[in-house]
Design a protein around this motif. Sequence first.
Motif: not given
Length: 201
Positions: A16-27
């Motif tokens: 879930t935390v990784c998905r939040l980073f992905e929403l910020l454009g982080v691969p």
Amino acid sequence: MLKIGITGGIGSGKTTVCRLFELLGVPVYYADVRAKMLMQTDEELIAGVTKAFGEEVYAGQTLNRALLGSIVFNNAGLLDVLNGLVHPAVFRDFDRWALQQKGPYVLKEAAILFESGSAKDCAYTILVKSPPELRIARVMSRDGISREDVMKRIDKQMSDEMKEKLASFVIMNDEMHLVIPQVLALHDRFTDLALTTHDIT
């Protein structure tokens, strides 16, 4: 490219935390997912697994996961052999993948980030931490398994206490601390670090 490792015990909510980073454009590189793919596609890894465990573990081009699992499940020595083949392949794949990404930094999500040695390739590491009872409840609900089965899985993993000593940063995912502000704060920090520290690869 700044490389950040992220890990957490089962039920901690690291995905879930990784998905939040992905929403910020982080691969985000998901090591477990890529490892399963590499066992089907990486010729060097396939050759190593076949040599160590026999040609019967592959039916044509398809890995017989049930057979391989039955071989290594209760044999720590053979499991170490398998990990000794898979982990280097994942390290190589991550390095190739990172070179193809755009942005100031990337995340490498791995359940055994510290145990596998993956953390050594990362400039910083994040531990996603949750209370044990919350983790147990999440996994029981998610996987439909008993408390006893969840505890068996948890007992096989490195403790949060040990991981916290090794981690650069901790995100508390305990339903008391808001997660999004923690992610945003780290995102800003890593972005600044990546832009000001050009010699980190």
